[in-house]
Write a protein that holds these residues in place. Structure first.
Motif, short mmCIF file in Angstrom:
data_model
loop_
_atom_site.label_atom_id
_atom_site.label_comp_id
_atom_site.label_asym_id
_atom_site.label_seq_id
_atom_site.Cartn_x
_atom_site.Cartn_y
_atom_site.Cartn_z
N ASP A 96 0.83 -1.21 0.00
CA ASP A 96 0.00 0.00 0.00
C ASP A 96 0.86 1.26 0.00
OD1 ASP A 96 -2.29 -1.53 -0.02
OD2 ASP A 96 -2.76 -1.24 2.09
N ALA A 97 2.05 1.18 0.59
CA ALA A 97 2.97 2.33 0.61
C ALA A 97 3.55 2.59 -0.78
CB ALA A 97 4.10 2.09 1.61
N GLY A 98 3.53 1.57 -1.64
CA GLY A 98 4.01 1.76 -3.01
C GLY A 98 5.00 0.74 -3.51
N ALA A 99 5.39 -0.23 -2.68
CA ALA A 99 6.34 -1.25 -3.13
C ALA A 99 5.67 -2.18 -4.15
CB ALA A 99 6.86 -2.06 -1.95
N GLU A 100 6.34 -2.38 -5.26
CA GLU A 100 5.80 -3.28 -6.30
C GLU A 100 6.11 -4.74 -6.01
OE1 GLU A 100 6.05 0.75 -8.12
OE2 GLU A 100 7.40 -0.42 -6.88
N GLY A 101 7.13 -5.00 -5.20
CA GLY A 101 7.51 -6.37 -4.87
C GLY A 101 7.77 -6.50 -3.38
N TYR A 102 7.70 -7.74 -2.89
CA TYR A 102 7.87 -8.00 -1.45
C TYR A 102 8.50 -9.37 -1.28
CZ TYR A 102 6.40 -9.18 3.34
OH TYR A 102 6.37 -9.56 4.66
N LEU A 103 9.58 -9.42 -0.49
CA LEU A 103 10.20 -10.69 -0.12
C LEU A 103 10.44 -10.68 1.39
CD1 LEU A 103 13.00 -11.22 -2.81
CD2 LEU A 103 10.92 -12.57 -2.53
N ALA A 104 10.13 -11.81 2.03
CA ALA A 104 10.39 -11.94 3.47
C ALA A 104 11.78 -12.55 3.67
CB ALA A 104 9.33 -12.81 4.12
N LYS A 105 12.51 -12.01 4.66
CA LYS A 105 13.81 -12.58 5.04
C LYS A 105 13.56 -13.79 5.93
CE LYS A 105 16.30 -8.19 5.11
NZ LYS A 105 16.89 -7.18 6.01
#
Length: 131
Positions: A96-105
């Motif tokens: 929602d903040a604007g990140a197009e991708g997301y990966l968890a460490k």
């Protein structure tokens, strides 16, 4: 021409790992440890992609994503959030903040490079292999 990637990560080991893997793939990398230096670095380096740690010492990665997306000269740059935050709702908040991708460490190299290539503009990611 090599793709330019800004790596924002305050953990020395993670920053070195991301930088080394990306450089080994032929990319030009600007590593940043200080969250306060991100906007200036993004303006001067002009990256094709920003890899953003969310849990930074000085400033929230979410606040930095918002600032990048509010800046007319930076907003088109895709952002891959890489974070230890993997709780319920965290991915939604980050996207929602604007990140197009997301990966968890912790991040594995294969999925990391897949996510990077998917977000790079004009990226030809093994299209022949997918046929």
């Amino acid at each position: 021409m090599a793709k330019r990637i800004l790596v924002v990560e305050d953990n020395d080991l993670n920053r070195k790992l991301f930088t080394d893997v990306l450089r080994a793939s032929g990319m030009e990398v600007e590593p940043i440890a200080d969250g306060n230096a991100v906007l200036g670095a993004a303006r001067s380096f002009a990256p094709d992609l920003v890899i953003m740690d969310i849990q930074l010492a000085e400033v929230s990665g979410i606040d930095l994503i918002l600032a990048i997306k509010e800046d007319a000269s930076l907003r088109a740059i895709p952002i891959l959030a890489v974070t230890a935050y993997a709780g319920k709702g965290d991915e939604d908040r980050i996207r929602d903040a604007g990140a197009e991708g997301y990966l968890a460490k912790p991040v594995s190299i294969g999925p990391f490079m897949q996510a990077v290539k998917a977000l790079l503009p004009d990226s030809n990611t093994d299209s022949a292999a997918e046929q």
